[in-house]
Design a protein around this motif. Structure first.
Motif, PDB file in Angstrom:
ATOM      1  N   CYS A  85       0.855  -1.183   0.000  1.00 47.64           N
ATOM      2  CA  CYS A  85       0.000   0.000   0.000  1.00 47.64           C
ATOM      3  C   CYS A  85       0.888   1.229   0.000  1.00 47.64           C
ATOM      4  O   CYS A  85       1.876   1.290   0.753  1.00 47.64           O
ATOM      5  N   THR A  86       0.507   2.186  -0.817  1.00 53.45           N
ATOM      6  CA  THR A  86       1.258   3.436  -0.879  1.00 53.45           C
ATOM      7  C   THR A  86       0.299   4.606  -0.804  1.00 53.45           C
ATOM      8  O   THR A  86      -0.871   4.505  -1.172  1.00 53.45           O
ATOM      9  N   SER A  87       0.838   5.717  -0.329  1.00 55.15           N
ATOM     10  CA  SER A  87       0.011   6.907  -0.168  1.00 55.15           C
ATOM     11  C   SER A  87       0.860   8.148  -0.336  1.00 55.15           C
ATOM     12  O   SER A  87       2.083   8.100  -0.197  1.00 55.15           O
ATOM     13  N   SER A  88       0.214   9.251  -0.641  1.00 52.92           N
ATOM     14  CA  SER A  88       0.912  10.534  -0.680  1.00 52.92           C
ATOM     15  C   SER A  88       0.948  11.170   0.707  1.00 52.92           C
ATOM     16  O   SER A  88       1.616  12.187   0.910  1.00 52.92           O
ATOM     17  N   SER A  89       0.233  10.590   1.656  1.00 49.74           N
ATOM     18  CA  SER A  89       0.170  11.130   3.017  1.00 49.74           C
ATOM     19  C   SER A  89       1.034  10.310   3.962  1.00 49.74           C
ATOM     20  O   SER A  89       1.293   9.132   3.721  1.00 49.74           O
ATOM     21  N   ILE A  90       1.428  10.937   5.047  1.00 55.82           N
ATOM     22  CA  ILE A  90       2.205  10.264   6.083  1.00 55.82           C
ATOM     23  C   ILE A  90       1.267   9.656   7.109  1.00 55.82           C
ATOM     24  O   ILE A  90       0.307  10.297   7.538  1.00 55.82           O
ATOM     25  N   PHE A  91       1.565   8.433   7.523  1.00 57.10           N
ATOM     26  CA  PHE A  91       0.775   7.771   8.548  1.00 57.10           C
ATOM     27  C   PHE A  91       1.662   7.330   9.695  1.00 57.10           C
ATOM     28  O   PHE A  91       2.864   7.114   9.530  1.00 57.10           O
ATOM     29  N   ASN A  92       1.079   7.184  10.856  1.00 53.27           N
ATOM     30  CA  ASN A  92       1.831   6.773  12.040  1.00 53.27           C
ATOM     31  C   ASN A  92       1.477   5.368  12.520  1.00 53.27           C
ATOM     32  O   ASN A  92       2.079   4.865  13.467  1.00 53.27           O
ATOM     33  N   THR A  93       0.474   4.782  11.888  1.00 53.42           N
ATOM     34  CA  THR A  93       0.085   3.408  12.206  1.00 53.42           C
ATOM     35  C   THR A  93      -0.305   2.724  10.907  1.00 53.42           C
ATOM     36  O   THR A  93      -0.985   3.318  10.072  1.00 53.42           O
ATOM     37  N   TRP A  94       0.155   1.488  10.735  1.00 48.14           N
ATOM     38  CA  TRP A  94      -0.289   0.680   9.606  1.00 48.14           C
ATOM     39  C   TRP A  94      -0.779  -0.660  10.157  1.00 48.14           C
ATOM     40  O   TRP A  94      -0.062  -1.338  10.880  1.00 48.14           O
ATOM     41  N   LEU A  95      -1.990  -0.989   9.789  1.00 48.97           N
ATOM     42  CA  LEU A  95      -2.552  -2.278  10.170  1.00 48.97           C
ATOM     43  C   LEU A  95      -2.815  -3.087   8.910  1.00 48.97           C
ATOM     44  O   LEU A  95      -3.111  -2.531   7.847  1.00 48.97           O
ATOM     45  N   TRP A  96      -2.718  -4.399   9.021  1.00 43.65           N
ATOM     46  CA  TRP A  96      -3.070  -5.292   7.927  1.00 43.65           C
ATOM     47  C   TRP A  96      -4.128  -6.271   8.411  1.00 43.65           C
ATOM     48  O   TRP A  96      -3.996  -6.877   9.479  1.00 43.65           O
ATOM     49  N   TYR A  97      -5.197  -6.404   7.595  1.00 43.21           N
ATOM     50  CA  TYR A  97      -6.313  -7.279   7.916  1.00 43.21           C
ATOM     51  C   TYR A  97      -6.498  -8.312   6.808  1.00 43.21           C
ATOM     52  O   TYR A  97      -6.165  -8.068   5.651  1.00 43.21           O
ATOM     53  N   LYS A  98      -7.101  -9.449   7.184  1.00 35.65           N
ATOM     54  CA  LYS A  98      -7.534 -10.441   6.211  1.00 35.65           C
ATOM     55  C   LYS A  98      -9.023 -10.693   6.415  1.00 35.65           C
ATOM     56  O   LYS A  98      -9.484 -10.809   7.564  1.00 35.65           O
ATOM     57  N   GLN A  99      -9.741 -10.779   5.301  1.00 37.84           N
ATOM     58  CA  GLN A  99     -11.164 -11.029   5.371  1.00 37.84           C
ATOM     59  C   GLN A  99     -11.515 -12.283   4.577  1.00 37.84           C
ATOM     60  O   GLN A  99     -11.238 -12.363   3.380  1.00 37.84           O
ATOM     61  N   ASP A 100     -12.117 -13.245   5.257  1.00 41.01           N
ATOM     62  CA  ASP A 100     -12.629 -14.432   4.576  1.00 41.01           C
ATOM     63  C   ASP A 100     -14.030 -14.139   4.066  1.00 41.01           C
ATOM     64  O   ASP A 100     -14.732 -13.277   4.610  1.00 41.01           O
ATOM     65  N   PRO A 101     -14.477 -14.850   3.033  1.00 39.17           N
ATOM     66  CA  PRO A 101     -15.820 -14.600   2.471  1.00 39.17           C
ATOM     67  C   PRO A 101     -16.912 -14.708   3.527  1.00 39.17           C
ATOM     68  O   PRO A 101     -16.951 -15.664   4.289  1.00 39.17           O
ATOM     69  N   GLY A 102     -17.767 -13.691   3.587  1.00 36.91           N
ATOM     70  CA  GLY A 102     -18.891 -13.719   4.508  1.00 36.91           C
ATOM     71  C   GLY A 102     -18.551 -13.423   5.949  1.00 36.91           C
ATOM     72  O   GLY A 102     -19.416 -13.559   6.821  1.00 36.91           O
ATOM     73  N   GLU A 103     -17.321 -13.008   6.235  1.00 39.37           N
ATOM     74  CA  GLU A 103     -16.894 -12.729   7.601  1.00 39.37           C
ATOM     75  C   GLU A 103     -16.364 -11.312   7.720  1.00 39.37           C
ATOM     76  O   GLU A 103     -16.164 -10.618   6.728  1.00 39.37           O
ATOM     77  N   GLY A 104     -16.140 -10.878   8.960  1.00 37.48           N
ATOM     78  CA  GLY A 104     -15.520  -9.584   9.171  1.00 37.48           C
ATOM     79  C   GLY A 104     -14.011  -9.690   9.067  1.00 37.48           C
ATOM     80  O   GLY A 104     -13.435 -10.774   9.215  1.00 37.48           O
ATOM     81  N   PRO A 105     -13.336  -8.580   8.796  1.00 39.16           N
ATOM     82  CA  PRO A 105     -11.864  -8.600   8.725  1.00 39.16           C
ATOM     83  C   PRO A 105     -11.251  -8.977  10.068  1.00 39.16           C
ATOM     84  O   PRO A 105     -11.774  -8.633  11.126  1.00 39.16           O
ATOM     85  N   VAL A 106     -10.124  -9.674   9.985  1.00 40.00           N
ATOM     86  CA  VAL A 106      -9.385 -10.083  11.170  1.00 40.00           C
ATOM     87  C   VAL A 106      -8.004  -9.443  11.127  1.00 40.00           C
ATOM     88  O   VAL A 106      -7.329  -9.487  10.092  1.00 40.00           O
ATOM     89  N   LEU A 107      -7.597  -8.864  12.233  1.00 43.58           N
ATOM     90  CA  LEU A 107      -6.298  -8.203  12.286  1.00 43.58           C
ATOM     91  C   LEU A 107      -5.167  -9.220  12.188  1.00 43.58           C
ATOM     92  O   LEU A 107      -5.148 -10.226  12.899  1.00 43.58           O
ATOM     93  N   LEU A 108      -4.202  -8.941  11.284  1.00 42.67           N
ATOM     94  CA  LEU A 108      -3.044  -9.812  11.108  1.00 42.67           C
ATOM     95  C   LEU A 108      -1.811  -9.240  11.794  1.00 42.67           C
ATOM     96  O   LEU A 108      -1.138  -9.930  12.557  1.00 42.67           O
ATOM     97  N   ILE A 109      -1.495  -8.017  11.456  1.00 41.75           N
ATOM     98  CA  ILE A 109      -0.261  -7.394  11.945  1.00 41.75           C
ATOM     99  C   ILE A 109      -0.512  -5.910  12.152  1.00 41.75           C
ATOM    100  O   ILE A 109      -1.219  -5.275  11.367  1.00 41.75           O
ATOM    101  N   ALA A 110       0.094  -5.358  13.201  1.00 40.91           N
ATOM    102  CA  ALA A 110       0.017  -3.926  13.479  1.00 40.91           C
ATOM    103  C   ALA A 110       1.434  -3.354  13.520  1.00 40.91           C
ATOM    104  O   ALA A 110       2.326  -3.950  14.135  1.00 40.91           O
ATOM    105  N   LEU A 111       1.634  -2.220  12.880  1.00 36.50           N
ATOM    106  CA  LEU A 111       2.946  -1.566  12.794  1.00 36.50           C
ATOM    107  C   LEU A 111       2.813  -0.139  13.289  1.00 36.50           C
ATOM    108  O   LEU A 111       1.889   0.572  12.883  1.00 36.50           O
ATOM    109  N   TYR A 112       3.777   0.297  14.140  1.00 32.49           N
ATOM    110  CA  TYR A 112       3.650   1.620  14.754  1.00 32.49           C
ATOM    111  C   TYR A 112       4.867   2.509  14.591  1.00 32.49           C
ATOM    112  O   TYR A 112       4.887   3.645  15.080  1.00 32.49           O
ATOM    113  N   LYS A 113       5.892   1.988  13.929  1.00 32.68           N
ATOM    114  CA  LYS A 113       7.145   2.745  13.867  1.00 32.68           C
ATOM    115  C   LYS A 113       7.729   2.637  12.478  1.00 32.68           C
ATOM    116  O   LYS A 113       7.827   1.545  11.911  1.00 32.68           O
TER     117      LYS A 113
END
Lengths: 111, 116
Positions: free
Chosen positions: B23-51
């Motif tokens: 994922c890329t952006s023109s804006s600066i972020f201080n937190t990046w999270l990655w989620y996975k979503q299975d069909p018919g379900e809500g997203p589940v958190l995989l990894i959180a990055l803060y630095k």
């Protein structure tokens, strides 16, 4: 880790009906969210709340309304459902460190 | 508003292959999270990055917070059929703790399909 529940999981209703989608979490999180998501597509934020008696509209305009009378409960209401409201609705709450935890979603079909 | 580009949109891979998405952006972020979503379900958190520069692993998953704070990468090693799903990046302008009332921004997702 948060426990967050949504009911019903699936709902098929006729046009014009009033419906309420329930969302509850048991972790005492202040921040809660509602997203709308078409199958396989991105999530769109439609409502959020930072605590009791606080509700805000999200980035995507929605005809739904929300309330937050209790910390653990964040229901979403459609006064008059239409076929254009057919979608999946996801509820989330935010714990520490900006991590959002999602419920299983409600899949709504309006005929 | 903030633009967030997630790529690829979809990919088919052979079981056992490694997978990369970003994922890329023109804006600066201080937190990046990655989620996975299975069909018919809500997203589940995989990894959180803060630095910026942070590299974090969760089993076969590895994610990195780009040094410019404008991008993040997720790698899956030795893919298996249960890796099928949609992966979302979700950055926030706020840091991990405290900060203002910024919400998460979700990418459009990378749909992963694995051939057994």
């Amino acid at each position: 880790e948060a426990d967050i529940y949504q009911t019903p999981r699936y709902l098929v209703i006729g046009t014009g009906k009033k419906i309420t989608l329930e969302c509850s979490q048991t972790m005492g999180h202040d921040k809660m969210y509602w997203y709308q998501q078409d199958p396989g597509m991105e999530l769109h934020l439609i409502h959020y709340s930072y605590g009791v008696n606080s509700t805000e509209k999200g980035d995507l305009s929605s005809e739904s309304t929300v309330s937050r009378i209790r910390t653990e409960h964040f229901p979403l209401t459609l006064e008059s459902a239409r076929p254009s409201h057919t979608s999946q609705y996801l509820c989330a709450s935010m714990g520490l460190a900006k991590t959002q935890y999602f419920g299983p979603g409600t899949r709504l079909l309006v005929l | 508003g903030q633009q967030l580009n997630q790529s690829p949109q979809s990919m088919f891979i052979q079981e056992g292959e490694d997978v990369s998405m970003n994922c890329t952006s023109s804006s600066i972020f201080n937190t990046w999270l990655w989620y996975k979503q299975d069909p018919g379900e809500g997203p589940v958190l995989l990894i959180a990055l803060y630095k910026a520069g942070e590299l974090t692993s969760n089993g076969r998953l590895t994610a990195q917070f780009g040094t410019t704070r404008k991008d993040s990468f997720l790698n899956i090693s030795a893919s298996i059929p249960s890796d099928v799903g949609i992966y979302f990046c979700a950055p926030s302008p706020d840091g991990g703790y405290g900060g203002s009332q910024g919400n998460l921004i979700f990418g459009k997702g990378t749909k992963l399909s694995v051939k057994p």
